[in-house]
Design an enzyme around this catalytic site. Structure first.
Site, PDB file in Angstrom:
ATOM      1  N   HIS A 288       1.256   1.100  -0.867  1.00 51.74           N
ATOM      2  CA  HIS A 288       1.394   2.434  -0.275  1.00 51.74           C
ATOM      3  C   HIS A 288       2.879   2.691  -0.060  1.00 51.74           C
ATOM      4  O   HIS A 288       3.503   2.065   0.779  1.00 51.74           O
ATOM      5  CB  HIS A 288       0.647   2.523   1.047  1.00 51.74           C
ATOM      6  CG  HIS A 288      -0.822   2.248   0.908  1.00 51.74           C
ATOM      7  ND1 HIS A 288      -1.565   1.640   1.874  1.00 51.74           N
ATOM      8  CD2 HIS A 288      -1.691   2.502  -0.108  1.00 51.74           C
ATOM      9  CE1 HIS A 288      -2.825   1.540   1.479  1.00 51.74           C
ATOM     10  NE2 HIS A 288      -2.925   2.042   0.265  1.00 51.74           N
TER      11      HIS A 288
ATOM     12  N   ASP B  37      -7.274  -0.504   4.527  1.00 51.42           N
ATOM     13  CA  ASP B  37      -7.553  -0.477   3.099  1.00 51.42           C
ATOM     14  C   ASP B  37      -7.626  -1.920   2.576  1.00 51.42           C
ATOM     15  O   ASP B  37      -6.952  -2.814   3.083  1.00 51.42           O
ATOM     16  CB  ASP B  37      -6.425   0.290   2.393  1.00 51.42           C
ATOM     17  CG  ASP B  37      -6.839   0.792   1.023  1.00 51.42           C
ATOM     18  OD1 ASP B  37      -8.037   0.713   0.698  1.00 51.42           O
ATOM     19  OD2 ASP B  37      -5.963   1.265   0.277  1.00 51.42           O
TER      20      ASP B  37
ATOM     21  N   SER C  46       0.575  -2.690   2.177  1.00 52.59           N
ATOM     22  CA  SER C  46       0.918  -1.395   2.737  1.00 52.59           C
ATOM     23  C   SER C  46       2.204  -1.535   3.554  1.00 52.59           C
ATOM     24  O   SER C  46       3.216  -1.989   3.010  1.00 52.59           O
ATOM     25  CB  SER C  46      -0.258  -0.900   3.577  1.00 52.59           C
ATOM     26  OG  SER C  46      -0.033   0.414   4.001  1.00 52.59           O
TER      27      SER C  46
END
Ligand code: SAM
Lengths: 279, 187
Positions: B37, B130, B10
């Site tokens: 992401h 996540d 991310s």
């Protein structure tokens, strides 16, 4: 040899889908397995059950539980002018063709709560084509269809829809097409005059009309390859010669049996045209 | 034998994935599926930059595509990526998981279900949570798990949570991960 826990779950999953089909007539057997398994294991966790087998018992005997379960499996996420670039491409590359038709028939398959259907109606109206168009908008989710028929949406989303509309090449203001009341907006009845909303299951129901345009966006991604091919056959059989097929922007004919049965109108926006020799 | 690597990153992930990829030796062609992401507007340039400068064919994962050696797949913005039993990719627009779509957990979990011990899961830098549960599933189902060392990662929350929740096999600095992957896939 002992089976992995996940392999036993796969067996349970297949049995469950069979049971649902036999009891309720809904056929999820060829939906994407990874997707189904995620949704089902999620529900399992939430309801404190240990195995899919326990869940099967509830699904067969407890209709309220089944209703909740059915909701888990149907993803109704949608928005007005979703993927605005798609609508812009449609305006530019498909509308000129439609103009030459005396009468236009559209099948909007998997229309969910209808936001896309009203988007298309607005676009056609702005191109002066709505009067000669008949839209069949179908879904197998009755709750979603009910919302679609009403054409009432939450005001919360309207800013996003307005942006999408502009980005999609909208010619006026989105607010020209609805009236606001309290927290809701109601879309104009003049838009839905030529729309018929109907219950239709893509897996188990057949062709019901011959159409010039099939819209089926973000539905096929929930199906496995075999079912995608089956539904694409249904679309091919429903489309007129040189009919147009619009899929979701991440769906494509590329890994299906129909890759060479259509020409590409817009490869990025997934707009296709049936080749004349395709049946 | 390892059939695929799943990779999640991310905040700071663009740089980290780039560095990892450039360190992989040319004989390493194991398919890699990644969730990063990243904004819609930057992904195209980023992927073509990676594609140009590495021996992998770097591309966006496509619906129902078969997973093949030599390919490096990225989740398209706004879609979850799932791996099916027949080693193909499914996309979905299900609701966000861990406030993310694509979500690393969704990729990791479904990959673990289909590949069991033939899978390596790698989680890099990030500032959310996540990937931790997905990595735990990979581990439980027999796969190998690697987390970037939170102390040296660009953002430490994500690797730190993953270490806590999944008890990974290896906790390594970014520059050691390529070597470990090579070692594991040569076995
Ligand atoms: C993610 S929504 C897509 C809505 C809209 N087309 C869009 O792209 O925004 C998927 C829709 O497909 C419908 N659907 C799923 N399986 C179906 C089936 N077998 N027959 C008819 N509709 C189905 C669901 O009920 C849901 O409304």
């Amino acid at each position: 040899m002992s089976l992995h826990k996940t392999e036993i779950q796969d067996i349970e999953l297949n049995l469950l889908l069979q049971a649902i089909y036999m009891k309720y007539g809904y056929d999820f057997r060829n939906y994407s397995k990874a997707h189904l398994k995620r949704r089902i294991l999620q529900r399992l966790k939430l309801s404190g059950l240990k195995t899919i087998t326990e869940m099967q018992k509830l699904i067969l005997w407890d209709t309220d539980f089944y209703k909740i379960f059915l909701k888990d499996l149907s993803i109704n996420v949608t928005e007005m002018f979703r993927d605005p670039d798609f609508y812009a491409a449609f305006r530019e590359k498909v509308i000129p063709d439609l103009r030459t038709y005396a009468h236009i028939k559209v099948w909007h398959a998997g229309c969910s709560t209808g936001e896309e259907v009203y988007s298309l109606a607005i676009l056609l109206k702005e191109e002066n084509l709505l009067e000669k168009t008949q839209i069949y908008a179908t879904d197998f989710n009755k709750n979603a269809l009910e919302v679609a028929k009403q054409g009432i949406y939450s005001k919360k989303e309207i800013d996003l829809y307005d942006q999408n509309y502009k980005h999609a090449g909208g010619k006026h203001k989105l607010s020209n097409y609805y009236t606001s009341k309290y927290g809701s907006v109601l879309f104009d009845k003049s838009l839905s005059k030529n729309i018929v909303f109907a219950d239709h299951n893509l897996v188990t129901d057949g062709v019901f009309a011959e159409v010039n345009l099939v819209f089926c966006r973000n539905v096929l991604i929930y199906f496995d390859k075999k079912l995608q091919n089956k539904v694409l056959r249904l679309f091919s059989e429903s489309l007129t010669k040189r009919g147009v097929l619009c899929l979701g922007t991440k769906e494509s004919l590329r890994f299906t049996d129909f890759d060479n049965k259509y020409s590409v109108i817009d490869s990025k926006m997934k707009i296709y045209k049936k080749l004349p020799e395709t049946k | 034998m390892t059939k695929a690597i799943v990779l999640g990153a991310s905040f700071g992930g663009m740089e980290a994935i780039k560095n990892l990829l450039f360190m992989l030796p040319a004989q390493c062609t194991i398919p890699i599926v990644a969730v990063l992401h990243i904004g819609n507007n930057t992904i195209d340039t980023y992927l073509s930059m990676l594609n140009k400068n590495s021996h992998y064919n770097v591309k966006e994962a496509e619906e129902k595509e078969s997973i093949k050696p030599g390919n490096f797949y990225f989740a398209p913005p706004n879609y979850h990526v799932l791996i099916e039993d027949n080693f193909t990719i499914s996309l979905s627009t299900d609701e966000k998981v861990n406030f993310s779509r694509p979500s690393i957990d969704v990729l990791f979990e479904t990959a673990a279900w289909s590949l069991h011990n033939e899978l390596i899961g790698v989680l890099l830098t990030g500032s959310n949570n996540d990937g931790a549960n997905g990595l735990k599933t990979i581990r439980e189902l027999g796969g190998t798990t690697i987390v970037e060392n939170p102390e040296t990662a660009f953002a430490k929350t994500m690797p730190e949570t993953a270490v806590k929740i999944s008890h990974p096999h290896f906790i390594l600095d970014l520059k050691e991960i390529a070597g470990k992957i090579t070692e594991l896939t040569n076995e």
